[in-house]
Write an enzyme that holds these catalytic residues in place. Sequence first.
Site: not given
Length: 251
Positions: A56, A158
């Site tokens: 992440c 992302c």
Amino acid sequence: MLGACMQRLPHALFYYFGDNSHAPYGNRAPAEIGRYVGKALSRFARLHVSAVVLACNTATAVCAEQMRARFSFPVIGMEPAIAPAARVCRNVLVLATPRTAESERLQRLISRFPQCRITVCALPALAGAIERRFSDGEKLTISDHLPPGSYDGVVLGCTHYAFYRQEIADFYGVPVFDGVQGTANRLEQVLRLQKEGAFCGTDDHLRPKQNPNKCFMKKYRKRQNRGVIFLGNDKKINKTVFLTNICFTKK
């Protein structure tokens, strides 16, 4: 990310924890993100894992250093692939969550490449829309979330966006870069150095792992599927996504 790590380390056993109940992290407060990540890593600590990958960009930007100081195993972060993009492009768009876009970590990374014009665009709704697409089947039109413009490269900031890598490439008509392979390479390097007894983590402030053999406990090995054990309340969703989506299918 999981698929890339499995390809690099085909004989390793992986635990996968997707925090779907709190995802996406991109719009949350830093303290909140740190709390959720710390809780997840505490669970991995009890499993005596050899290393943890923060798959992440937001978690890495917000609390990677904090987690490295807190836990004894290596914590490998994931960052936008600014470096490979800047090596071959001169006008780059970075798509990221709000927390990643505003982070000092990203700004420091960008400052290393003054020869490249880098535009950062925060997408507050895209990660959540992708999450709902896989958990609830909600319809998603990727072009509704992308800013217009002319660039010669796009960086995905992302991990959610990787699901729509091809659609993003088609929208802008340029190469798309992400940090997946770089992160998998780093994991392989860290584990190799651990095995050789040469890993000290001086560049990432990491410390040596605990006994690596403990992560192959029999009670978990029986539950593994293609080298992966899914953890958490949403493990069925994560397992389904892993098995059916081409981004995470082991080749």
